[in-house]
Enzyme design. Sequence first.
Site, mmCIF file in Angstrom:
data_model
loop_
_atom_site.group_PDB
_atom_site.id
_atom_site.type_symbol
_atom_site.label_atom_id
_atom_site.label_comp_id
_atom_site.label_asym_id
_atom_site.label_seq_id
_atom_site.Cartn_x
_atom_site.Cartn_y
_atom_site.Cartn_z
ATOM 1 N N ALA A 211 -17.266 105.777 52.872
ATOM 2 C CA ALA A 211 -17.864 106.033 54.282
ATOM 3 C C ALA A 211 -19.094 106.755 54.063
ATOM 4 O O ALA A 211 -19.417 107.141 53.117
ATOM 5 C CB ALA A 211 -16.899 106.390 55.131
ATOM 6 N N ASN A 212 -19.542 106.940 55.372
ATOM 7 C CA ASN A 212 -20.884 107.976 55.132
ATOM 8 C C ASN A 212 -20.829 108.695 56.765
ATOM 9 O O ASN A 212 -19.860 108.655 57.335
ATOM 10 C CB ASN A 212 -22.171 107.288 55.053
ATOM 11 C CG ASN A 212 -22.421 106.061 56.261
ATOM 12 O OD1 ASN A 212 -22.505 106.635 57.565
ATOM 13 N ND2 ASN A 212 -22.425 104.982 55.671
ATOM 14 N N ARG A 213 -21.709 109.599 56.891
ATOM 15 C CA ARG A 213 -21.541 110.595 57.855
ATOM 16 C C ARG A 213 -22.122 110.022 59.109
ATOM 17 O O ARG A 213 -22.363 111.054 60.296
ATOM 18 C CB ARG A 213 -22.205 111.748 57.394
ATOM 19 C CG ARG A 213 -21.636 112.752 56.260
ATOM 20 C CD ARG A 213 -22.419 114.217 56.265
ATOM 21 N NE ARG A 213 -21.982 114.581 54.957
ATOM 22 C CZ ARG A 213 -20.888 115.095 54.641
ATOM 23 N NH1 ARG A 213 -19.941 115.609 55.490
ATOM 24 N NH2 ARG A 213 -20.479 115.578 53.560
ATOM 25 N N SER A 214 -22.619 108.986 59.264
ATOM 26 C CA SER A 214 -22.927 108.406 60.677
ATOM 27 C C SER A 214 -22.027 108.562 61.653
ATOM 28 O O SER A 214 -20.911 108.206 61.654
ATOM 29 C CB SER A 214 -23.650 107.081 60.292
ATOM 30 O OG SER A 214 -23.814 106.531 61.664
ATOM 31 N N ALA A 277 -25.527 102.670 59.819
ATOM 32 C CA ALA A 277 -25.748 103.407 58.407
ATOM 33 C C ALA A 277 -24.672 102.315 57.547
ATOM 34 O O ALA A 277 -23.588 102.859 57.236
ATOM 35 C CB ALA A 277 -25.396 104.703 58.369
#
Length: 405
Positions: A211-214, A277
């Site tokens: 995942a990412n921090r969006s 993102a």
Amino acid sequence: MTLSGKRILLIIGGGIAAYKALDLIRRLRERGVVVRAVMTAAAREFVTTLSVGALSADHVFTDLFDRNDEHDVGHIRLSREADLVVVAPATADLMAKLANGHANDLASTVLIATDKPVLMAPAMNPKMWSHPATRRNRATLQKDGVAFVGPAKGEMAESNEAGEGRMAEPLEIVAAIEALLDSRPKPLAGRKIIVTSGPTHEPIDPVRYIANRSSGKQGHAIAAALARLGADVRLVSGPVGIADPAGVTTLHVETANEMKDEVEKLLPADAAVFAAAVADWRSETSADEKIKKVAGEGPPALQMIENPDILSGVGHHRKRPSLVVGFAAETRDLVRNAEAKLAKKGADFIVANDVSHEGGVMGGDRNRVRIVSKAGVDEWPEMSKDEVATRLAALIAERLKTVVV
Ligand code: CTP
């Protein structure tokens, strides 16, 4: 948009979130709104008519067959004297009643008798929210023109369960009310606009994902701003912890491939804004069983493959919208990289933000962007993500003005 002088009929359903209705009344009255409340029998198990009456400074209506109330106001007048009917918390039961036309108590009778717009802020256990019956009722209500705000994901008050079902916060409900009562001209009326938002989750096995921090804040704010200008907004959102924006049709997805499929199904559209993102890569395989540690074998090697580029796919699609807006999150060479993306992805604008910027754009509430197009680079000062969204929506409206519907 000022709410001063507007009249709201607030129907309070029975649920733990009923206590938030008290704060909602306060917030509305601070803004000069005249609030009149109806409470269901179940709501009165959670908060008292005394508190609601004290905060709304009005009589609280509870019974369909109360002779005094019927004589003074009457349920038909009660339902029509407001500018908007708000149901908060909207329980599964109240949703089911209105979806099916029941009218066996004051709240359900008012809802079916009103000729005013209705806004529901659902609150219930995640299992109840995801039950096919509730989903069916929600779809019916949306088709009938009922607007929704929330619910959000989060911890439930009554159990350790987490999931979708928590009522939108009072200020989010106030924003939804403002959007619904806003009678300013709607330059995007009749325009269908797709927005992507949030991260994507790419599974490794049933319990792990990339995942990412969006946070989805910027994309969701853009969807809400476009809806305020009258657009028919379809928001395709990855997993986020914030509520669905008011006045927007939100589709929830997990992976880049699911996001791509939903976006393509939504074509044709007048414009598309790609604020998500999207994970650039995913694990080539996703194990059906949890990957176990095996002594002496070391960590598993993940074979990564590239995800489809959704923006580029739409930017070069035969059903390409007239206006395609992409985002570029860069840590260096912002403008040069954004210009390269503009050409490569077939976008009309790239909203470029420097993610190395102090305070952190990802998850934060502020943003400083540059709008890169063939015409050049327009630098916007630092502002809140809501303000960026409002300005971007105005820019999109301006650009679409010359496009014939
Ligand atoms: N995007 C997309 N699908 C992908 C990757 C990105 O639709 N698989 C969109 C994003 O929503 C954003 C834009 O493309 O609007 C730019 O994404 P970004 O990650 O900044 O660019 P990349 O092309 O992935 O380039 P890099 O990661 O090398 O900077």
